[in-house]
Design an enzyme around this catalytic site. Structure first.
Site, PDB file in Angstrom:
ATOM      1  N   GLY A 104       0.791  -1.238   0.000  1.00  0.00           N
ATOM      2  CA  GLY A 104       0.000   0.000   0.000  1.00  0.00           C
ATOM      3  C   GLY A 104       0.815   1.275   0.000  1.00  0.00           C
ATOM      4  N   GLY A 125      13.143  -3.563 -37.585  1.00  0.00           N
ATOM      5  CA  GLY A 125      12.375  -4.755 -37.190  1.00  0.00           C
ATOM      6  C   GLY A 125      13.191  -5.719 -36.341  1.00  0.00           C
ATOM      7  N   GLU A 169      14.277   2.255  -6.138  1.00  0.00           N
ATOM      8  CA  GLU A 169      15.061   3.135  -5.259  1.00  0.00           C
ATOM      9  C   GLU A 169      14.551   4.587  -5.326  1.00  0.00           C
ATOM     10  OE1 GLU A 169      18.952   2.452  -4.225  1.00  0.00           O
ATOM     11  OE2 GLU A 169      19.066   0.441  -5.072  1.00  0.00           O
TER      12      GLU A 169
HETATM   13  N1  COS Z   1      18.204  12.151   3.669  1.00  0.00           N
HETATM   14  C1  COS Z   1      18.270  12.303   5.015  1.00  0.00           C
HETATM   15  N2  COS Z   1      17.197  12.642   5.747  1.00  0.00           N
HETATM   16  C2  COS Z   1      16.027  12.833   5.101  1.00  0.00           C
HETATM   17  C3  COS Z   1      15.900  12.679   3.714  1.00  0.00           C
HETATM   18  C4  COS Z   1      17.059  12.333   2.999  1.00  0.00           C
HETATM   19  N3  COS Z   1      17.037  12.165   1.662  1.00  0.00           N
HETATM   20  N4  COS Z   1      14.621  12.930   3.360  1.00  0.00           N
HETATM   21  C5  COS Z   1      13.960  13.235   4.481  1.00  0.00           C
HETATM   22  N5  COS Z   1      14.805  13.176   5.541  1.00  0.00           N
HETATM   23  C6  COS Z   1      14.503  13.453   6.951  1.00  0.00           C
HETATM   24  C7  COS Z   1      13.950  14.875   7.093  1.00  0.00           C
HETATM   25  O1  COS Z   1      15.001  15.807   7.300  1.00  0.00           O
HETATM   26  C8  COS Z   1      13.054  14.761   8.310  1.00  0.00           C
HETATM   27  O2  COS Z   1      13.847  14.786   9.473  1.00  0.00           O
HETATM   28  P1  COS Z   1      13.326  15.506  10.867  1.00  0.00           P
HETATM   29  O3  COS Z   1      12.296  14.614  11.448  1.00  0.00           O
HETATM   30  O4  COS Z   1      14.573  15.541  11.701  1.00  0.00           O
HETATM   31  O5  COS Z   1      12.816  16.854  10.471  1.00  0.00           O
HETATM   32  C9  COS Z   1      12.504  13.334   8.181  1.00  0.00           C
HETATM   33  O6  COS Z   1      13.450  12.608   7.376  1.00  0.00           O
HETATM   34  C10 COS Z   1      11.152  13.269   7.535  1.00  0.00           C
HETATM   35  O7  COS Z   1      11.254  13.960   6.327  1.00  0.00           O
HETATM   36  P2  COS Z   1      10.022  14.440   5.456  1.00  0.00           P
HETATM   37  O8  COS Z   1       8.944  14.976   6.332  1.00  0.00           O
HETATM   38  O9  COS Z   1      10.565  15.298   4.376  1.00  0.00           O
HETATM   39  O10 COS Z   1       9.529  13.061   4.854  1.00  0.00           O
HETATM   40  P3  COS Z   1       8.394  12.757   3.827  1.00  0.00           P
HETATM   41  O11 COS Z   1       7.418  11.844   4.457  1.00  0.00           O
HETATM   42  O12 COS Z   1       7.883  14.037   3.219  1.00  0.00           O
HETATM   43  O13 COS Z   1       9.134  11.871   2.691  1.00  0.00           O
HETATM   44  C11 COS Z   1      10.514  11.367   0.823  1.00  0.00           C
HETATM   45  C12 COS Z   1      10.304  12.187   2.096  1.00  0.00           C
HETATM   46  C13 COS Z   1       9.389  11.484  -0.185  1.00  0.00           C
HETATM   47  C14 COS Z   1      11.786  11.960   0.233  1.00  0.00           C
HETATM   48  C15 COS Z   1      10.715   9.870   1.203  1.00  0.00           C
HETATM   49  O14 COS Z   1       9.504   9.318   1.643  1.00  0.00           O
HETATM   50  C16 COS Z   1      11.271   9.037   0.075  1.00  0.00           C
HETATM   51  O15 COS Z   1      12.471   9.052  -0.224  1.00  0.00           O
HETATM   52  N6  COS Z   1      10.411   8.233  -0.598  1.00  0.00           N
HETATM   53  C17 COS Z   1      10.875   7.299  -1.608  1.00  0.00           C
HETATM   54  C18 COS Z   1      11.161   5.984  -0.990  1.00  0.00           C
HETATM   55  C19 COS Z   1      11.940   5.095  -1.885  1.00  0.00           C
HETATM   56  O16 COS Z   1      12.940   5.479  -2.473  1.00  0.00           O
HETATM   57  N7  COS Z   1      11.512   3.831  -1.993  1.00  0.00           N
HETATM   58  C20 COS Z   1      12.197   2.852  -2.737  1.00  0.00           C
HETATM   59  C21 COS Z   1      12.515   1.719  -1.831  1.00  0.00           C
HETATM   60  S1  COS Z   1      13.906   0.775  -2.317  1.00  0.00           S
HETATM   61  S2  COS Z   1      13.476  -0.048  -3.992  1.00  0.00           S
END
Ligand code: COS
Length: 381
Positions: A130, A341, A364
């Site tokens: 999900g 082709g 990723e």
């Molecule tokens: N590196 C280090 N810290 C990070 C970060 C990064 N790239 N992105 C966010 N953080 C930290 C923020 O600084 C924040 O810290 P504090 O609580 O100290 O303020 C915390 O993490 C939460 O950050 P935020 O509120 O920005 O998180 P979001 O829920 O908005 O999500 C994204 C951020 C979208 C960037 C994250 O969910 C993401 O990378 N999603 C993709 C996941 C992914 O790559 N999946 C593939 C799996 S492997 S195949």
């Protein structure tokens, strides 16, 4: 520190080793394993034998301690052979990275031993049925009970999930707390209550194994928790910041393969009495492919260099990952067009490049998530 991308003698040797490995071991079997949708375990064994598996494990823990630039150099070569097969090795580095980042000395000794003493893989389990992009919205629950955690839930799209000796699993101890409730823990192969179901029917990268993982009252020792409770989300983010660079390297490898196959074919194939490489329509396509390849490789090296220097690099990893996967997809698409082709048939290698590299735009973190990270970087500076 000046930027210098000239390769050391050791790096040139590594590159030559990986290039030879791709030509002699990977290319001859790649299309067979793509068709069978099976993992070539003999390749995992050989990668271990020659020192191209789990390369990020430091020497003090029995590994090779290769740098990110080393990984990028070898990754391009392996992906030139087959992106799906490279993904097996790349996903294992992905599984190792959270342990490198947050593991204690005792944990590193214990888990890295399993990954160095024999051919073995690691995995990284974050995505769930999900939620993929919204990585803080985990539903897999970890409940502390004395000296262990009880794990329940389902993960999906987990590369190496069925083969891995160690899997870093991300779960929540409190879904309302979103990212602050996330924990990272190491699940060891053979733990009761854990099932890995192989997912079939992938468009590309069919030589790597992709799994759904199901946890039913799985008991994980508290000693396997990485960092503290609530550290899990940052561990996942800091891992992906690094491991998106090798995804870019893999894309560079695919783009180079597309260009090489196209150049060869264009010189051999004749139309209207001369090789098609004499026509500007084809020359422009080759030139576009070359421009993308060269810029993607240079930027990927830059992102790897930042990583190795310990400098802020999350935005650069996202640029490299998104850009390289997009030019590689276009290169593969143009390679099919140049082959006409024949390019549409399994018999020629270029249609597989397109099917394989599509995933580099998704895993990723989708390229849309990479743009979000880049935009946040721009707006916060
Ligand atoms: N590196 C280090 N810290 C990070 C970060 C990064 N790239 N992105 C966010 N953080 C930290 C923020 O600084 C924040 O810290 P504090 O609580 O100290 O303020 C915390 O993490 C939460 O950050 P935020 O509120 O920005 O998180 P979001 O829920 O908005 O999500 C994204 C951020 C979208 C960037 C994250 O969910 C993401 O990378 N999603 C993709 C996941 C992914 O790559 N999946 C593939 C799996 S492997 S195949």
């Amino acid at each position: 520190m000046p930027i210098d991308f000239s390769l050391t003698d050791e790096q040139k040797q590594l590159q030559a080793l990986a290039r030879r490995f791709a030509r002699e071991q990977i290319i001859p079997i790649a299309s067979e394993y793509d068709a069978k949708e099976e993992i070539p375990w003999q390749i995992v064994e050989k990668l271990h034998q020659v020192g191209l598996l789990n390369t990020g494990i430091p020497e003090e823990y029995g590994g090779l301690g290769l740098s990110m630039l080393d990984e990028v150099i070898t990754g391009e070569e392996l992906a030139f052979g087959c992106m799906g097969i490279y993904t097996i090795a790349m996903a294992s580095e992905l599984g190792i990275t959270p342990i490198l980042i947050a593991g204690s000395d005792e944990q590193k000794k214990r888990f890295f031993k399993k990954l160095t003493e024999k051919p073995a893989l690691a995995a990284f389990a974050l995505s769930e049925p999900g939620n993929g992009s919204d990585a803080a919205a985990l539903r897999t629950r970890a409940l502390r009970e004395g000296d262990h955690y009880l794990l329940n839930g389902t993960k999906t799209w987990i590369t190496n999930g069925g083969e891995a000796e160690v899997i870093v699993v991300f779960a929540t101890i409190n879904p309302e707390a979103r990212h602050k409730g996330v924990v990272a823990m190491v699940l060891e192969k053979g733990t009761p209550g854990f099932k890995a179901n192989k997912l079939h029917g992938k468009m590309g990268q069919r030589a790597s194994g992709t799994y759904e993982l199901v946890f039913e009252d799985v008991r994980i020792p508290a000693a396997n928790l990485l960092g503290a409770e609530g550290d899990g989300f940052k561990i996942a983010m800091n891992t992906l910041n690094k491991t998106r660079v090798p995804v870019a390297a893999g894309s560079v490898g695919v783009a180079r393969r597309a260009l090489e196959e196209s150049t060869k074919y264009a010189k051999e194939r004749e139309a209207f009495g001369k090789p098609v490489s004499d026509y500007q329509a084809i020359q422009f396509k080759l030139a576009e492919m070359f421009m993308g390849l060269e810029t993607a490789r240079t930027y990927t090296y830059y992102a790897a260099w930042l990583t190795d220097q310990g400098l802020p690099q999350a935005h650069a990893a996202s640029v490299a990952k998104a850009y390289a996967s997009e030019i590689a997809f276009e290169a593969a698409n143009q390679a099919i067009q140049i082959h006409g082709g024949y390019g549409y048939m399994h018999e020629y290698p270029v249609e597989k490049l397109l099917r394989d590299v599509k995933l580099n735009q998704i895993y990723e973190g989708t390229n849309e998530i990479q743009r979000l990270i880049i935009a946040r970087h721009i707006l916060s500076s």
